[in-house]
Write a protein that holds these residues in place. Structure first.
Motif, PDB file in Angstrom:
ATOM      1  N   PHE A  29       0.831  -1.199   0.000  1.00  0.00           N
ATOM      2  CA  PHE A  29       0.000   0.000   0.000  1.00  0.00           C
ATOM      3  C   PHE A  29       0.870   1.256   0.000  1.00  0.00           C
ATOM      4  N   LEU A  30       1.921   1.266   0.816  1.00  0.00           N
ATOM      5  CA  LEU A  30       2.809   2.429   0.865  1.00  0.00           C
ATOM      6  C   LEU A  30       3.557   2.607  -0.456  1.00  0.00           C
ATOM      7  N   LEU A  31       4.003   1.507  -1.048  1.00  0.00           N
ATOM      8  CA  LEU A  31       4.722   1.589  -2.317  1.00  0.00           C
ATOM      9  C   LEU A  31       3.832   2.187  -3.406  1.00  0.00           C
ATOM     10  N   PHE A  32       2.642   1.656  -3.555  1.00  0.00           N
ATOM     11  CA  PHE A  32       1.748   2.174  -4.588  1.00  0.00           C
ATOM     12  C   PHE A  32       1.280   3.582  -4.265  1.00  0.00           C
ATOM     13  N   GLY A  33       1.090   3.882  -2.995  1.00  0.00           N
ATOM     14  CA  GLY A  33       0.694   5.234  -2.616  1.00  0.00           C
ATOM     15  C   GLY A  33       1.763   6.253  -2.954  1.00  0.00           C
ATOM     16  N   VAL A  34       3.017   5.933  -2.636  1.00  0.00           N
ATOM     17  CA  VAL A  34       4.116   6.851  -2.942  1.00  0.00           C
ATOM     18  C   VAL A  34       4.307   6.972  -4.452  1.00  0.00           C
ATOM     19  N   THR A  35       4.131   5.864  -5.175  1.00  0.00           N
ATOM     20  CA  THR A  35       4.261   5.905  -6.632  1.00  0.00           C
ATOM     21  C   THR A  35       3.210   6.826  -7.253  1.00  0.00           C
ATOM     22  N   ILE A  36       1.989   6.712  -6.807  1.00  0.00           N
ATOM     23  CA  ILE A  36       0.918   7.564  -7.332  1.00  0.00           C
ATOM     24  C   ILE A  36       1.162   9.012  -6.932  1.00  0.00           C
ATOM     25  N   LEU A  37       1.614   9.228  -5.690  1.00  0.00           N
ATOM     26  CA  LEU A  37       1.865  10.585  -5.220  1.00  0.00           C
ATOM     27  C   LEU A  37       2.994  11.246  -6.014  1.00  0.00           C
ATOM     28  N   VAL A  38       4.036  10.490  -6.336  1.00  0.00           N
ATOM     29  CA  VAL A  38       5.143  11.042  -7.126  1.00  0.00           C
ATOM     30  C   VAL A  38       4.658  11.403  -8.533  1.00  0.00           C
ATOM     31  N   ASP A  39       3.818  10.552  -9.136  1.00  0.00           N
ATOM     32  CA  ASP A  39       3.279  10.882 -10.460  1.00  0.00           C
ATOM     33  C   ASP A  39       2.462  12.169 -10.422  1.00  0.00           C
ATOM     34  N   ILE A  40       1.675  12.344  -9.384  1.00  0.00           N
ATOM     35  CA  ILE A  40       0.870  13.561  -9.261  1.00  0.00           C
ATOM     36  C   ILE A  40       1.780  14.777  -9.081  1.00  0.00           C
ATOM     37  N   LEU A  41       2.806  14.637  -8.240  1.00  0.00           N
ATOM     38  CA  LEU A  41       3.703  15.767  -7.999  1.00  0.00           C
ATOM     39  C   LEU A  41       4.529  16.117  -9.230  1.00  0.00           C
ATOM     40  N   LEU A  42       4.882  15.118 -10.036  1.00  0.00           N
ATOM     41  CA  LEU A  42       5.627  15.409 -11.267  1.00  0.00           C
ATOM     42  C   LEU A  42       4.772  16.188 -12.255  1.00  0.00           C
ATOM     43  N   ASP A  43       3.468  15.937 -12.256  1.00  0.00           N
ATOM     44  CA  ASP A  43       2.586  16.717 -13.127  1.00  0.00           C
ATOM     45  C   ASP A  43       2.462  18.158 -12.649  1.00  0.00           C
TER      46      ASP A  43
END
Length: 98
Positions: A29-43
């Motif tokens: 859950f933490l891995l996928f959460g951080v992955t999604i959060l990084v994608d949002i922040l890169l946008d």
């Protein structure tokens, strides 16, 4: 016989749903959460950030400096360092871990 089978199934269920599975689920859950959060922040990166300016800054390097930077895989190492710092920053902001 039915009680023995039920006891064995209970033990198997307890082993499957033990602490290891719970830790894996939290980690996933933490891995996928951080992955999604990084994608949002890169946008959301600011539009004033221009990577072409980095090319201009590195144009002053001589060929001998480029040789050693390529030899030690500086580009790969630098991207790994930035990614590690970004993940560390994001993980420390999580209230459960930080």
């Amino acid at each position: 016989m039915y009680a023995a089978l039920l006891a064995v199934l209970g033990r198997v269920f307890a082993w499957v749903m033990g602490a290891g599975t719970l830790k894996w689920a939290v980690g996933a859950f933490l891995l996928f959460g951080v992955t999604i959060l990084v994608d949002i922040l890169l946008d959301l990166l600011p539009t004033w950030f221009d990577p072409a300016q980095l090319v201009g800054a590195t144009s002053v390097f001589t060929p001998s400096i480029w040789y050693f930077l390529d030899y030690f895989a500086f580009q790969t190492g630098l991207s790994m360092m930035f990614a590690a710092y970004a993940v560390r920053f994001l993980i420390r902001r999580l209230p459960v871990i930080g």
